[in-house]
Design an enzyme around this catalytic site. Structure first.
Site, PDB file in Angstrom:
ATOM      1  N   CYS A   1     -38.326  84.424  52.272  1.00  0.00           N
ATOM      2  CA  CYS A   1     -39.047  84.715  53.513  1.00  0.00           C
ATOM      3  C   CYS A   1     -40.244  85.616  53.238  1.00  0.00           C
ATOM      4  O   CYS A   1     -40.099  86.651  52.581  1.00  0.00           O
ATOM      5  CB  CYS A   1     -38.121  85.383  54.518  1.00  0.00           C
ATOM      6  SG  CYS A   1     -38.944  85.880  56.047  1.00  0.00           S
TER       7      CYS A   1
ATOM      8  N   CYS B   1     -39.535  93.153  57.629  1.00  0.00           N
ATOM      9  CA  CYS B   1     -38.592  92.858  58.707  1.00  0.00           C
ATOM     10  C   CYS B   1     -37.225  93.429  58.348  1.00  0.00           C
ATOM     11  O   CYS B   1     -36.755  93.283  57.215  1.00  0.00           O
ATOM     12  CB  CYS B   1     -38.503  91.349  58.911  1.00  0.00           C
ATOM     13  SG  CYS B   1     -37.259  90.843  60.112  1.00  0.00           S
TER      14      CYS B   1
ATOM     15  N   CYS C   1     -33.028  91.067  57.547  1.00  0.00           N
ATOM     16  CA  CYS C   1     -32.301  90.667  56.338  1.00  0.00           C
ATOM     17  C   CYS C   1     -32.379  91.777  55.305  1.00  0.00           C
ATOM     18  O   CYS C   1     -33.397  92.467  55.189  1.00  0.00           O
ATOM     19  CB  CYS C   1     -32.888  89.387  55.748  1.00  0.00           C
ATOM     20  SG  CYS C   1     -32.652  87.928  56.790  1.00  0.00           S
TER      21      CYS C   1
ATOM     22  N   CYS D   1     -38.687  82.359  61.522  1.00  0.00           N
ATOM     23  CA  CYS D   1     -37.491  83.000  60.970  1.00  0.00           C
ATOM     24  C   CYS D   1     -36.597  81.928  60.370  1.00  0.00           C
ATOM     25  O   CYS D   1     -36.231  80.963  61.051  1.00  0.00           O
ATOM     26  CB  CYS D   1     -36.748  83.785  62.047  1.00  0.00           C
ATOM     27  SG  CYS D   1     -35.206  84.530  61.451  1.00  0.00           S
TER      28      CYS D   1
ATOM     29  N   GLN E   1     -20.721  83.284  69.793  1.00  0.00           N
ATOM     30  CA  GLN E   1     -20.810  83.418  68.343  1.00  0.00           C
ATOM     31  C   GLN E   1     -22.225  83.036  67.901  1.00  0.00           C
ATOM     32  O   GLN E   1     -22.860  82.185  68.525  1.00  0.00           O
ATOM     33  CB  GLN E   1     -19.785  82.529  67.657  1.00  0.00           C
ATOM     34  CG  GLN E   1     -18.345  82.969  67.856  1.00  0.00           C
ATOM     35  CD  GLN E   1     -18.010  84.297  67.202  1.00  0.00           C
ATOM     36  OE1 GLN E   1     -18.709  84.757  66.288  1.00  0.00           O
ATOM     37  NE2 GLN E   1     -16.945  84.932  67.667  1.00  0.00           N
TER      38      GLN E   1
ATOM     39  N   PHE F   1     -10.018  90.120  74.718  1.00  0.00           N
ATOM     40  CA  PHE F   1     -11.469  90.155  74.554  1.00  0.00           C
ATOM     41  C   PHE F   1     -11.967  88.706  74.525  1.00  0.00           C
ATOM     42  O   PHE F   1     -12.707  88.284  73.638  1.00  0.00           O
ATOM     43  CB  PHE F   1     -11.883  90.898  73.277  1.00  0.00           C
ATOM     44  CG  PHE F   1     -11.283  92.280  73.145  1.00  0.00           C
ATOM     45  CD1 PHE F   1     -11.908  93.373  73.728  1.00  0.00           C
ATOM     46  CD2 PHE F   1     -10.110  92.485  72.435  1.00  0.00           C
ATOM     47  CE1 PHE F   1     -11.362  94.645  73.611  1.00  0.00           C
ATOM     48  CE2 PHE F   1      -9.561  93.748  72.303  1.00  0.00           C
ATOM     49  CZ  PHE F   1     -10.182  94.842  72.894  1.00  0.00           C
TER      50      PHE F   1
ATOM     51  N   GLU G   1     -10.287  89.707  79.583  1.00  0.00           N
ATOM     52  CA  GLU G   1     -11.669  90.094  79.269  1.00  0.00           C
ATOM     53  C   GLU G   1     -12.101  91.204  80.232  1.00  0.00           C
ATOM     54  O   GLU G   1     -11.743  91.170  81.416  1.00  0.00           O
ATOM     55  CB  GLU G   1     -12.596  88.874  79.397  1.00  0.00           C
ATOM     56  CG  GLU G   1     -14.072  89.162  79.368  1.00  0.00           C
ATOM     57  CD  GLU G   1     -14.536  89.865  78.107  1.00  0.00           C
ATOM     58  OE1 GLU G   1     -15.323  90.818  78.235  1.00  0.00           O
ATOM     59  OE2 GLU G   1     -14.110  89.466  76.997  1.00  0.00           O
TER      60      GLU G   1
ATOM     61  N   ASP H   1     -10.286  89.428  69.600  1.00  0.00           N
ATOM     62  CA  ASP H   1     -11.622  89.309  69.011  1.00  0.00           C
ATOM     63  C   ASP H   1     -12.524  90.343  69.692  1.00  0.00           C
ATOM     64  O   ASP H   1     -13.337  90.006  70.551  1.00  0.00           O
ATOM     65  CB  ASP H   1     -12.160  87.885  69.213  1.00  0.00           C
ATOM     66  CG  ASP H   1     -13.549  87.705  68.601  1.00  0.00           C
ATOM     67  OD1 ASP H   1     -13.966  88.541  67.782  1.00  0.00           O
ATOM     68  OD2 ASP H   1     -14.230  86.717  68.964  1.00  0.00           O
TER      69      ASP H   1
ATOM     70  N   CYS I   1     -15.813  91.360  63.788  1.00  0.00           N
ATOM     71  CA  CYS I   1     -17.168  91.299  63.237  1.00  0.00           C
ATOM     72  C   CYS I   1     -17.531  92.589  62.525  1.00  0.00           C
ATOM     73  O   CYS I   1     -18.709  92.850  62.261  1.00  0.00           O
ATOM     74  CB  CYS I   1     -18.179  91.003  64.350  1.00  0.00           C
ATOM     75  SG  CYS I   1     -18.195  92.234  65.669  1.00  0.00           S
TER      76      CYS I   1
END
Length: 435
Positions: A82, A88, A91, A166, A272, A299, A319, A367, A393
């Protein structure tokens, strides 16, 4: 009058320069070397690099380093694909050869578990999602001279790296960057800024503009409506951070299907990052939950796990977000599946399911957001529930919650790392716990 004590030792914070050899890559993606016995964190480097580095600010237990000159390249260094890499902040690891990157990414989970005293866990091989598949992006928008800058924040900064393309995004989002920059020029006053959350749904792009201050004027609302027509956006919404967004222009209801059931998404709904990653996580969860007939899905969001899992079991989805709960409830009513999927709105951080409530289930899936599910894990540890599947995550909060479950009598059967965020330090995990 007491005599004054010794003066505090003055710390020299003036920038210094040193030659650093990079030894390894840390958990946030920085290369780590040492200077005078202290770790130095240098972004965009690889093991074996030797660099001239400017040392300035303290960072954690060491120093932040800024590369001045690369004196010698490490064997795993490659040319970043990139042109914005380095400016940026999206990443961190495009400079690392792919096999070395995959090895490092999988090791993040192992290291986090070991720090929590969880050793000899079966860690399944890393599953990966390729670049170019991300359907959700959060852009930064700010004024720059007479125009606008649109892109992502630079590393450790509120400054914006202005971009045209991107490599991570699905084509529909990538094509949107330049038109949004030119189309939103009237939105910001000089010095203003906003966040743009764009999601490529099955029915079109859903755009949420988050901005502090007064709501858009009548003229701005007209302009946003026209922009939705020009760019064929499904919906444009506006809101202040932390508040419920207001739809400005609705041309089509943004919608996504889970398990064959369409859900009308509220503005800013969590999905996701990619459909491919969602499918990987679901497949792992299905396999881990095989045989369970009464499952709690905590969740649950808009039902990305609940709806597919309800095809083979009775699901109770819980939730805390009001809009997500209402969207899932409406989808259940339209599909006429309330006999196999019930929905409850509940703040699981403040009011987790208690052991007595868990007795009616034979399995549970959670989750949570990045901060994890500490309160719920503590209740699970006191329960008799035989099977828990965790999706996460964050390796740090997952390892903490896993330690709580193991200390409460669960066995961590296996854990699977899933890379939905190429070239970053973010990692998804699916894991199975049993009694």
């Amino acid at each position: 009058m007491p005599r004054p004590g010794p003066r505090p030792k003055r710390v020299n914070l003036a920038p210094r320069q040193a030659e650093i050899a990079i030894e390894r890559i840390g958990g946030q993606g920085d290369g780590i070397g040492h200077f005078e016995g202290r770790p130095v964190y240098v972004p965009a480097t690889v093991p074996g690099d030797r660099l001239s580095v400017r040392l300035a600010a303290a960072k954690g237990d060491g120093l932040a380093g800024e590369a001045i000159e690369l004196l010698e390249s490490g064997p795993a260094r490659v040319e970043p694909p990139c042109p914005y890499f380095g400016r940026c902040g999206g990443c961190a690891l495009q400079q690392l050869r792919d096999d070395a990157y995959a090895e490092w990414k999988g090791q993040l989970l192992a290291d986090a578990l070991v720090r929590r005293g969880l050793k000899d866990v079966e860690l399944r091989p890393l599953l990966r999602v390729a670049p170019g598949l991300r359907r959700r992006a959060r852009f930064a928008l700010g004024t720059r001279g007479k125009g606008l800058a649109l892109g992502f924040n630079m590393r450790d900064s509120h400054a914006i790296a202005d971009i045209e393309h991107c490599l991570l995004l699905v084509p529909a989002l990538d094509r949107l960057i330049a038109p949004l920059r030119s189309g939103l020029e009237e939105l910001l006053a000089p010095g203003g800024h906003a966040a743009l959350e764009a999601t490529a749904t099955e029915t079109g792009i859903d755009l949420l503009i988050e901005q502090t201050g007064a709501p858009p004027s009548a003229a701005i609302r007209v302009r946003l409506g026209a922009l939705a027509e020009e760019l064929d956006l499904a919906r444009v919404s506006w809101g202040r951070p932390g508040e419920a967004p207001e739809p400005i222009a609705m041309r089509r209801a943004p919608s996504e299907s889970f398990g064959g059931v369409a859900v009308a998404l509220p503005p800013g709904a969590f999905l996701q990052p990619s459909r491919e990653g969602e499918a990987l996580l679901l497949a792992e969860a299905r396999a881990a939950l095989k045989g369970a007939k009464q499952i709690a899905d905590l969740f649950a969001g808009c039902g990305s796990f609940s709806l597919p899992l309800s095809q083979g079991a009775r699901i109770h989805a819980v939730e805390g977000d009001k809009a997500a709960t209402e969207a899932l409830q409406a989808a259940v009513r339209r599909a006429n599946i309330a006999h196999r999927l019930t929905v409850e709105r509940r703040d699981l951080d403040r009011a987790p399911l208690q052991p007595i409530e868990l007795k009616r289930f034979d399995a549970l899936l959670f989750d949570p957001p990045r901060n994890g599910a500490k309160a719920q894990a503590e209740c699970l540890a006191k329960s008799d529930l035989p099977l828990v599947v965790a999706v996460s995550c964050s390796v740090a909060s997952f390892a903490r919650d896993a330690q709580i479950l193991v200390n409460g009598g669960y066995r961590l059967d296996w854990a699977r790392p899933v890379d939905q965020f190429p070239w970053s330090a973010h990692l998804e995990i699916v894991a199975r716990f049993s009694r």
